[in-house]
Design an enzyme around this catalytic site. Structure first.
Site, mmCIF file in Angstrom:
data_model
loop_
_atom_site.group_PDB
_atom_site.id
_atom_site.type_symbol
_atom_site.label_atom_id
_atom_site.label_comp_id
_atom_site.label_asym_id
_atom_site.label_seq_id
_atom_site.Cartn_x
_atom_site.Cartn_y
_atom_site.Cartn_z
ATOM 1 N N ALA A 61 0.862 -1.188 0.000
ATOM 2 C CA ALA A 61 0.000 0.000 0.000
ATOM 3 C C ALA A 61 0.889 1.225 0.000
ATOM 4 C CB ALA A 61 -0.892 0.004 1.245
ATOM 5 N N ARG A 63 0.969 5.725 -1.214
ATOM 6 C CA ARG A 63 0.231 6.886 -1.732
ATOM 7 C C ARG A 63 0.471 7.044 -3.236
ATOM 8 N NH1 ARG A 63 0.874 9.931 3.401
ATOM 9 N NH2 ARG A 63 3.044 10.122 2.854
ATOM 10 N N LYS A 123 8.818 3.682 16.184
ATOM 11 C CA LYS A 123 9.131 3.857 17.615
ATOM 12 C C LYS A 123 8.140 4.755 18.325
ATOM 13 C CE LYS A 123 11.732 6.713 14.933
ATOM 14 N NZ LYS A 123 12.847 6.899 14.080
ATOM 15 N N VAL A 150 14.390 0.541 17.058
ATOM 16 C CA VAL A 150 15.466 1.066 17.905
ATOM 17 C C VAL A 150 16.822 0.687 17.327
ATOM 18 C CG1 VAL A 150 16.442 1.127 20.232
ATOM 19 C CG2 VAL A 150 14.000 0.713 19.956
ATOM 20 N N ILE A 154 21.544 -2.614 15.066
ATOM 21 C CA ILE A 154 21.918 -3.339 16.288
ATOM 22 C C ILE A 154 20.722 -4.172 16.734
ATOM 23 C CG2 ILE A 154 22.694 -3.100 18.657
ATOM 24 C CD1 ILE A 154 23.558 -0.213 17.989
ATOM 25 N N ASP A 219 12.794 11.639 19.773
ATOM 26 C CA ASP A 219 13.034 10.348 19.109
ATOM 27 C C ASP A 219 13.866 9.428 20.020
ATOM 28 O OD1 ASP A 219 13.223 8.712 16.461
ATOM 29 O OD2 ASP A 219 15.288 8.909 17.146
ATOM 30 N N LYS A 223 12.860 5.751 21.879
ATOM 31 C CA LYS A 223 13.647 4.514 21.810
ATOM 32 C C LYS A 223 14.045 4.030 23.208
ATOM 33 C CE LYS A 223 15.317 5.768 17.223
ATOM 34 N NZ LYS A 223 16.292 6.625 16.535
HETATM 35 N N1 HSE Z 1 15.885 10.133 12.972
HETATM 36 C C1 HSE Z 1 16.314 8.879 13.505
HETATM 37 C C2 HSE Z 1 17.765 8.999 13.928
HETATM 38 C C3 HSE Z 1 16.142 7.812 12.467
HETATM 39 O O1 HSE Z 1 18.397 9.995 13.555
HETATM 40 O O2 HSE Z 1 18.268 8.167 14.661
HETATM 41 C C4 HSE Z 1 16.267 6.411 12.983
HETATM 42 O O3 HSE Z 1 15.356 6.119 13.988
#
Ligand code: HSE
Length: 455
Positions: A61, A63, A123, A150, A154, A219, A223
């Site tokens: 799917a 856009r 995340k 995350v 790794i 962000d 995580k």
């Molecule tokens: N914007 C995130 C980072 C991307 O810079 O780590 C990966 O999650």
């Protein structure tokens, strides 16, 4: 409800003999979606040998269907309505790599309700709504796999949930945002400005669509909240996670910290305390010999301290197309192997079974103790060190280390930097209030925490 029939040996829909293919519906054909298609295609034989059956994207799917067709190739059915994909009876597993929260949540819950496993690299979705999503998955006998959410290259979720399953985890401390680590490295090593470094990170594709999420530490908070939930088998209310980014960090502090033998990194930290857990993100001084201080550019590094294994260090790329696909496809491979495994025998979403999940209180940042770095402007106050050596200990903050750092271009910026003994944030705030009340009182220009990690 377990869909054993989806995993039974039978002839493939394509007519190939052997074990039936795991049929994947892909939502999102951008950076991660395209990497996933490339890895699945390039390593198809190896993957099938490793899991005993092929894994095939059968529907996608997107856009822009024209662009998507170039990503997924001619054999994949394309739809513009992602709900048509999650509701389609031929899909065994939904891969959600479209990002965003509201629509992604509705799609993931719909897939779960229809008995489909989900693989996601989202995340924000899981940090903010994981409790609801994992509960729905448990109730429907399906799995929500999220290794790609995350530190993509790794396998840290596998490490915590499986490789270190025998351990009590004491702490997880990581550089888990590539964009901010890239910016800090460029500022420190190449002398670039924050704005130029951020633009480079955006051009190179690490930054979020809204880079505020990166630079304000959100962000990284998503995580570390996910890792804390796994490490401690806990519900982590995301709204209580302290997140401070790098926008208020003065590059001069990076130079001053270096004079004391430290580097400043944006750390995500999760620690088990006797009655609470700490989950926080902020810039912090890290001893320059520590492995975390060596993590440069957009790379990620995660330090785990566990009771039996001791310290382990996990290093790799934190963002990217095939780097994320590596995690997404590994999750698909786990799901492809699940045919004969009952729900209770599977690896739980947050390392312990739902009945054992605990609600740990989160330690407010003001109650978190650490050593602190204080930078004072030296300008016009040659006697400042002598004053601080008297005042700070009398207020309960012993000086452990200090340095004069002369600015190469601007003597107004000449600094006296000191490291003071471990204090809670609240205790330090009282010390700094009192310091300002002294006759000719003084206030630091910058205050940052020092993270003392066992090297
Ligand atoms: N914007 C995130 C980072 C991307 O810079 O780590 C990966 O999650």
């Amino acid at each position: 409800m377990i869909h054993g029939s989806l995993f039974s040996a039978a002839s493939d829909a394509s007519g190939e003999s052997g074990a039936r293919a795991l049929r994947v519906g892909l939502i999102g054909t951008g950076v991660v979606g395209s990497g996933t298609c490339q890895v699945l295609a390039r390593n198809a034989d190896l993957i099938a040998q490793r899991v005993g059956r092929p894994i095939r994207v059968v529907m996608a799917a997107a856009r822009n269907l024209h662009k998507a067709a170039q990503v997924v190739g001619p054999d994949v059915t394309l739809v513009s309505d992602p709900f048509a994909l999650v509701q389609h009876p031929d899909i065994d597993v939904v891969v959600e790599v479209m990002g965003g929260v509201t629509l992604a949540k509705a799609l993931v819950l719909e897939a779960i309700a229809r008995g489909k496993h989900v693989v996601t690299a989202n995340k924000a979705l899981l940090a903010e709504h994981g409790t609801e999503i994992f509960a729905a998955a448990d109730a429907n006998g399906v799995i929500v796999a999220y290794e790609g959410a995350v530190a993509v290259s790794i396998p840290i979720i596998k490490a915590l949930r499986e490789g270190l399953a025998a351990n009590r985890i004491h702490e997880v401390v990581g550089i888990v945002n590539g964009t901010t680590n890239f910016i800090l490295t460029q500022m420190q090593e190449a002398g670039l400005s924050f704005e130029v470094a951020l633009r480079m990170a955006t051009e190179q594709g690490f930054a979020e669509a809204d880079p505020t999420l990166d630079v304000e530490g959100i962000d990284a908070a998503h995580k570390i909240a996910l890792l804390a939930a796994i490490a401690f088998g806990a519900d982590v209310p995301f709204g209580q996670v302290h997140a401070q980014g790098i926008t208020t960090l003065d590059p001069w502090d990076m130079v001053c910290a270096q004079a004391l033998g430290y580097r400043i990194k944006l750390l995500g930290m999760a620690r088990q305390r006797p009655e609470a857990i700490e989950v926080r993100v902020h810039p912090a001084l890290v001893p320059e010999k520590h492995l975390l201080a060596q993590v440069q550019g957009s790379m990620n590094g995660i330090w785990v301290n566990a009771d039996a294994a001791g310290p382990t260090f996990h290093y790799g790329a934190g963002a990217g197309s095939q780097t994320t696909a590596s995690a997404v496809v590994a999750d698909l491979m786990d799901l492809a192997r699940l045919g004969s495994v009952g729900l209770s025998a599977r690896v739980p979403h947050r390392s312990v079974h739902t009945s054992a999940i605990r609600s740990w209180p989160l330690l407010p940042i003001g109650q978190v103790a650490s050593r602190h770095y204080l930078r004072f402007a030296l300008h016009g106050r040659p006697e400042l060190l002598t004053c601080l050596q008297d005042w700070l200990p009398s207020l309960g903050a012993n000086i452990e280390q200090w340095a004069h750092v002369l600015h190469p271009q601007d003597d107004q910026q000449d600094a006296l930097v000191v490291l003071v003994q471990s204090l809670t944030g609240d205790a330090l705030a009282s010390v700094l209030d009192a310091l300002l009340q002294m006759s000719e009182g003084v206030s630091p220009v910058a205050v940052w925490r020092v993270e003392d990690l066992n090297v």
